[in-house]
Design a protein around this motif. Structure first.
Motif, PDB file in Angstrom:
ATOM      1  N   LYS A 154      74.782  38.099 -12.967  1.00 52.06           N
ATOM      2  CA  LYS A 154      73.391  38.090 -13.458  1.00 52.06           C
ATOM      3  C   LYS A 154      73.262  38.864 -14.768  1.00 52.06           C
ATOM      4  CE  LYS A 154      71.179  37.690  -8.957  1.00 52.06           C
ATOM      5  NZ  LYS A 154      70.341  38.355  -7.964  1.00 52.06           N
ATOM      6  N   HIS A 155      74.088  39.879 -14.970  1.00 52.28           N
ATOM      7  CA  HIS A 155      73.976  40.734 -16.152  1.00 52.28           C
ATOM      8  C   HIS A 155      74.810  40.225 -17.239  1.00 52.28           C
ATOM      9  CE1 HIS A 155      71.478  43.716 -14.269  1.00 52.28           C
ATOM     10  NE2 HIS A 155      72.301  43.750 -13.233  1.00 52.28           N
ATOM     11  N   ASP A 164      77.980  38.642  -7.586  1.00 50.89           N
ATOM     12  CA  ASP A 164      76.697  38.017  -7.902  1.00 50.89           C
ATOM     13  C   ASP A 164      75.888  38.885  -8.863  1.00 50.89           C
ATOM     14  OD1 ASP A 164      77.385  35.945  -6.239  1.00 50.89           O
ATOM     15  OD2 ASP A 164      76.178  36.666  -4.542  1.00 50.89           O
ATOM     16  N   GLU A 165      75.918  40.185  -8.643  1.00 52.01           N
ATOM     17  CA  GLU A 165      75.166  41.117  -9.486  1.00 52.01           C
ATOM     18  C   GLU A 165      75.747  41.141 -10.905  1.00 52.01           C
ATOM     19  OE1 GLU A 165      71.992  43.453 -10.167  1.00 52.01           O
ATOM     20  OE2 GLU A 165      72.470  42.532  -8.249  1.00 52.01           O
ATOM     21  N   LYS A 166      77.062  41.135 -11.016  1.00 47.81           N
ATOM     22  CA  LYS A 166      77.709  41.146 -12.332  1.00 47.81           C
ATOM     23  C   LYS A 166      77.458  39.836 -13.070  1.00 47.81           C
ATOM     24  CE  LYS A 166      81.301  44.445 -11.153  1.00 47.81           C
ATOM     25  NZ  LYS A 166      82.727  44.644 -10.908  1.00 47.81           N
ATOM     26  N   ASP A 183      78.603  42.237  -5.317  1.00 49.49           N
ATOM     27  CA  ASP A 183      78.927  42.793  -6.636  1.00 49.49           C
ATOM     28  C   ASP A 183      79.186  41.683  -7.650  1.00 49.49           C
ATOM     29  OD1 ASP A 183      78.619  45.408  -5.890  1.00 49.49           O
ATOM     30  OD2 ASP A 183      80.749  45.737  -5.471  1.00 49.49           O
TER      31      ASP A 183
END
Length: 94
Positions: A93-94, A89-91, A87
């Motif tokens: 990226k955005h 890592d995903e946050k 999560d």
């Protein structure tokens, strides 16, 4: 007294014939039901192409039910750590 039967020129008692028939029946059933030995079934698994050791642990934990029970505290905390890091890592990226 025992009933005697003449088979191939030999006199054989009925109790020996009964034991032979029962042995063949139960022995054949055992061999038919037992199946192949587990040593012959060497399961090949594909290689794990994980980007991190945590992901590799998650994959092993999720897809190998014999390694450890899925509802243990260690597995749950490991899965949570992996999901939290994913999560983050995903946050990022955005």
């Amino acid at each position: 007294m025992v009933q005697m039967y003449s088979i191939a020129g030999q006199k054989i008692g009925s109790h020996y014939l009964a034991m032979g028939v029962l042995s063949a029946l139960f022995g054949g059933t055992y061999l038919a039901v037992s199946g192949p030995s587990p040593a012959k079934k060497a399961a090949q698994t594909p290689p794990i192409n994980a980007s991190s050791p945590d992901e590799e642990d998650f994959i092993k934990c999720a897809f190998d039910p014999l390694s450890s029970p899925p509802n243990t505290i260690a597995n749950i905390s490991g899965v949570r750590k992996f999901l939290d890091s994913a999560d983050k890592d995903e946050k990022a990226k955005h």
